[in-house]
Write an enzyme that holds these catalytic residues in place. Structure first.
Site, mmCIF file in Angstrom:
data_model
loop_
_atom_site.group_PDB
_atom_site.id
_atom_site.type_symbol
_atom_site.label_atom_id
_atom_site.label_comp_id
_atom_site.label_asym_id
_atom_site.label_seq_id
_atom_site.Cartn_x
_atom_site.Cartn_y
_atom_site.Cartn_z
ATOM 1 N N ILE A 182 50.084 57.968 27.808
ATOM 2 C CA ILE A 182 48.769 58.263 27.349
ATOM 3 C C ILE A 182 48.436 59.796 27.426
ATOM 4 O O ILE A 182 47.506 60.109 26.848
ATOM 5 C CB ILE A 182 47.748 57.334 28.176
ATOM 6 C CG1 ILE A 182 47.866 57.781 29.594
ATOM 7 C CG2 ILE A 182 47.741 55.889 28.145
ATOM 8 C CD1 ILE A 182 46.632 57.618 30.778
ATOM 9 N N TYR A 186 44.829 58.537 45.347
ATOM 10 C CA TYR A 186 44.786 57.793 44.233
ATOM 11 C C TYR A 186 43.267 57.504 43.957
ATOM 12 O O TYR A 186 43.022 57.540 42.808
ATOM 13 C CB TYR A 186 45.272 56.385 44.810
ATOM 14 C CG TYR A 186 44.906 55.254 43.854
ATOM 15 C CD1 TYR A 186 45.392 55.312 42.504
ATOM 16 C CD2 TYR A 186 44.253 54.053 44.536
ATOM 17 C CE1 TYR A 186 44.726 53.926 41.554
ATOM 18 C CE2 TYR A 186 43.905 53.058 43.795
ATOM 19 C CZ TYR A 186 44.057 52.994 42.300
ATOM 20 O OH TYR A 186 43.742 51.984 41.770
ATOM 21 N N THR A 240 38.443 50.804 40.026
ATOM 22 C CA THR A 240 38.649 50.262 41.355
ATOM 23 C C THR A 240 37.467 50.247 42.402
ATOM 24 O O THR A 240 36.756 51.484 42.188
ATOM 25 C CB THR A 240 40.006 50.772 41.976
ATOM 26 O OG1 THR A 240 40.151 50.457 43.369
ATOM 27 C CG2 THR A 240 39.790 52.107 42.258
ATOM 28 N N ASP A 241 37.582 49.439 43.241
ATOM 29 C CA ASP A 241 36.150 49.742 44.244
ATOM 30 C C ASP A 241 36.739 50.842 45.336
ATOM 31 O O ASP A 241 35.905 51.122 46.030
ATOM 32 C CB ASP A 241 36.101 48.230 45.221
ATOM 33 C CG ASP A 241 37.327 47.834 45.773
ATOM 34 O OD1 ASP A 241 38.532 48.291 45.903
ATOM 35 O OD2 ASP A 241 36.984 46.898 46.527
ATOM 36 N N GLU A 242 37.852 51.194 45.366
ATOM 37 C CA GLU A 242 38.349 52.295 46.123
ATOM 38 C C GLU A 242 37.746 53.743 45.946
ATOM 39 O O GLU A 242 37.571 54.633 46.750
ATOM 40 C CB GLU A 242 39.739 52.496 46.112
ATOM 41 C CG GLU A 242 40.523 51.230 46.694
ATOM 42 C CD GLU A 242 42.094 51.447 47.058
ATOM 43 O OE1 GLU A 242 42.505 52.518 47.497
ATOM 44 O OE2 GLU A 242 42.938 50.559 46.599
ATOM 45 N N SER A 264 41.713 60.122 42.114
ATOM 46 C CA SER A 264 42.103 60.436 40.766
ATOM 47 C C SER A 264 41.289 59.477 39.932
ATOM 48 O O SER A 264 41.251 59.558 38.842
ATOM 49 C CB SER A 264 43.626 60.018 40.603
ATOM 50 O OG SER A 264 43.984 58.873 40.956
ATOM 51 N N LYS A 265 41.070 58.137 40.563
ATOM 52 C CA LYS A 265 40.518 57.072 39.752
ATOM 53 C C LYS A 265 38.899 57.682 39.614
ATOM 54 O O LYS A 265 38.267 57.383 38.481
ATOM 55 C CB LYS A 265 40.530 55.900 40.102
ATOM 56 C CG LYS A 265 42.175 55.244 40.148
ATOM 57 C CD LYS A 265 42.372 55.028 38.634
ATOM 58 C CE LYS A 265 41.541 53.878 38.029
ATOM 59 N NZ LYS A 265 41.944 53.408 36.770
ATOM 60 N N LYS A 318 53.103 46.138 46.830
ATOM 61 C CA LYS A 318 51.733 45.818 47.311
ATOM 62 C C LYS A 318 51.827 44.842 48.507
ATOM 63 O O LYS A 318 52.856 44.045 48.409
ATOM 64 C CB LYS A 318 51.054 45.382 46.140
ATOM 65 C CG LYS A 318 50.859 46.293 45.099
ATOM 66 C CD LYS A 318 50.094 47.571 45.517
ATOM 67 C CE LYS A 318 49.649 48.828 44.658
ATOM 68 N NZ LYS A 318 48.865 48.243 43.500
ATOM 69 N N THR A 368 56.776 53.092 33.319
ATOM 70 C CA THR A 368 57.267 53.777 34.471
ATOM 71 C C THR A 368 57.839 52.935 35.462
ATOM 72 O O THR A 368 58.158 51.410 35.224
ATOM 73 C CB THR A 368 56.141 54.383 35.166
ATOM 74 O OG1 THR A 368 55.090 53.585 35.556
ATOM 75 C CG2 THR A 368 55.503 55.494 34.154
#
Length: 358
Positions: free
Chosen positions: A61, A164, A138-140, A167-168, A203, A37
């Site tokens: 995936i 985001y 992630t820590d998010e 979703s993780k 980023k 992507t």
């Protein structure tokens, strides 16, 4: 004994660092799977392209047939799952892509892997016994830390703030469920904010660095006092390999850099490093501009990485100071890598404002 690693999202920022580390520092074979992507870049894999131990497969995936074929053809011992939509601002503008890839895609991959692993159990029990599925998260997923003290622990409750992060978190829950219900041997890691070479310029660190190099404004959200724990991507890659090879099945491990800084501090440091390398009459600190904060922006993340240090002996090699120095030098020396993306796929525009409230 050499193993075969299947790395999803292996042409992305963190994934490519894992692939490069595997080829450079281990005897293992690597199969890189990536949809390519906007943020995937085969140039990030140039260092391993000629290795006979590396194969690249362009695939999604979320495509069950493709995933089954890759698993059957390459017969991995470890699946490291890094394929994900990962930019919070883009998730605000268009959450559906994050649900498709991070949630639905992970569920498809898990089912393909479960079928492959069942086949191993029936026909190659020794290979099945050492197989691992490693979810890189992630820590998010934990949301916001209140105040300047405290850390997220492996047992902290999930409270994601952005599409985001949600979703993780969903993907993590699926991985745990497949482990609990079907016995799939899983591992989960949560990392703090990554930085380093080959990071897509949307980023914070590459965006600010490249804007400063071009004399463009350096837009910081809100007051710039959002605090993150910064982790060099190559330290992260080494930690991920340690977990994949030595971690206990069913466990979660935190990977952090132990370098909490505010976004403003990070950008000011980048300006000083750039000024030292490309002297200018005007400091790029003068380019810092405070803009409206993004909706749902978490104020602080910080994680306790004591478990991986105690159990697996991993600690980061880079300090934030040494890591930022090498990162600045890499971007200045590798314009050919980022110039095309900067002029084509992402020009530095503000993201994350669609349908924003408050």
């Amino acid at each position: 004994m050499a193993k075969t690693f299947l790395v999803t999202g292996g042409a992305g920022f963190i994934g490519s660092a894992v692939v490069r580390e595997l080829i450079a520092a281990t005897p293992h074979r690597v199969v890189t799977v990536d949809k390519l992507t906007y943020a995937g870049n085969l140039a990030s894999l140039e260092a391993v392209a000629a290795s006979p131990r590396h194969r690249f497969v362009r695939a999604d995936i979320g495509d069950m047939t493709a995933m089954q074929r890759v698993l059957a053809d390459h017969r991995p011992d470890v699946v490291m799952h890094l394929a994900a939509e990962s930019h919070v601002d883009r998730s605000i503008d268009g959450p559906s892509a994050f649900i498709r890839t991070n949630v639905v895609g992970t569920s498809v991959l898990l089912e393909a892997v479960r079928g492959y692993w069942k086949g191993l159990q029936e026909h190659e029990p020794g290979k099945a016994a050492v197989f691992r599925f490693h979810q890189v998260s992630t820590d998010e997923v934990y949301g916001d830390l209140e105040g300047p003290e405290g850390l997220f622990h492996e047992s902290s409750a999930y409270a994601p703030s952005s599409p985001y992060a949600a979703s993780k978190a969903s993907a993590d829950h699926l991985v745990r469920a497949w482990g609990r219900t079907y016995g799939l041997p899983t591992l989960i890691t949560h990392c703090s904010n990554n930085y380093g070479p080959y990071q897509f310029p949307e980023k914070l660190i590459p965006l600010m660095l490249l804007n400063a190099r071009e004399g463009r404004p350096l837009p910081l959200y809100g007051d710039g006092q959002q605090v993150r724990d910064w982790l060099h991507v190559e330290d992260h890659a080494r930690a991920l390999l340690r977990v994949a090879l030595e971690g206990r099945v069913g466990e979660t491990y935190h990977i952090g850099g132990g370098s909490e800084r505010s976004n403003l501090e990070v950008v000011e440091t980048l300006c000083d490093l750039l000024q030292a390398r490309i002297p200018s009459a005007r400091s790029c600190r003068d380019l810092i501009t405070f803009v409206d904060d993004r909706p749902g922006h978490d104020r602080r993340y910080a994680i306790d990485a004591g478990k991986i240090a105690r159990e697996l002996g991993w600690v980061p090699r880079e300090t934030l100071e040494s890591g930022l120095r090498s990162t600045v030098d890499w971007y200045l020396a590798n314009e050919a890598w980022w110039r095309g993306m900067r002029e084509g796929r992402y020009r530095g525009e503000r993201l994350g404002l669609a349908d924003a409230v408050g």
